[in-house]
Scaffold this motif. Structure first.
Motif, short mmCIF file in Angstrom:
data_model
loop_
_atom_site.label_atom_id
_atom_site.label_comp_id
_atom_site.label_asym_id
_atom_site.label_seq_id
_atom_site.Cartn_x
_atom_site.Cartn_y
_atom_site.Cartn_z
N ILE A 194 0.87 -1.17 0.00
CA ILE A 194 0.00 0.00 0.00
C ILE A 194 0.91 1.22 0.00
O ILE A 194 1.58 1.52 0.99
N LEU A 195 0.93 1.90 -1.14
CA LEU A 195 1.86 2.98 -1.38
C LEU A 195 1.08 4.24 -1.70
O LEU A 195 0.35 4.29 -2.68
N GLU A 196 1.22 5.24 -0.85
CA GLU A 196 0.56 6.53 -1.07
C GLU A 196 1.56 7.50 -1.66
O GLU A 196 2.66 7.66 -1.14
N ILE A 197 1.18 8.15 -2.73
CA ILE A 197 2.05 9.12 -3.39
C ILE A 197 1.69 10.54 -2.95
O ILE A 197 0.52 10.89 -2.89
N GLU A 198 2.73 11.30 -2.61
CA GLU A 198 2.54 12.69 -2.20
C GLU A 198 3.41 13.57 -3.08
O GLU A 198 4.55 13.22 -3.38
#
Length: 93
Positions: free
Chosen positions: A84-88
């Motif tokens: 689970i990879l959140e991009i900011e």
């Protein structure tokens, strides 16, 4: 403000952190990553982290990069079930 409880002395976290450092250094679009954690769910593991990208990275490029990173993690760490990879964007820091 919150702090996620992460055991930075855990050998598995250290191995994962080192792998991500090497992997992400290959991509100029990546500024940094943070909030790395592993959640063990009855024998399967999920990796969670946030990835900070340069603001000029387009949505399509970010999604392609996200898939490459997930594939690399899943292929390198067979005990991992999900990433689970959140991009900011950079300005979010």
């Amino acid at each position: 403000v919150h702090l996620d409880p992460v055991n930075i002395n855990d050998p598995e976290i250290k191995k994962l952190h080192n792998f991500l450092n090497k992997l992400l250094n290959q991509y100029d679009e990546v500024v940094s990553f943070h909030d790395l954690r592993i959640v063990d769910k009855k024998g399967t593991k999920d990796i969670f982290f946030n990835l900070v990208l340069n603001p000029e990275v387009k949505d399509k490029e970010a999604e392609d990069l996200k898939l490459k990173i997930k594939d690399a993690l899943l292929n390198t760490f067979p005990s991992v079930n999900n990433v689970i990879l959140e991009i900011e964007p950079k300005y979010a820091l």
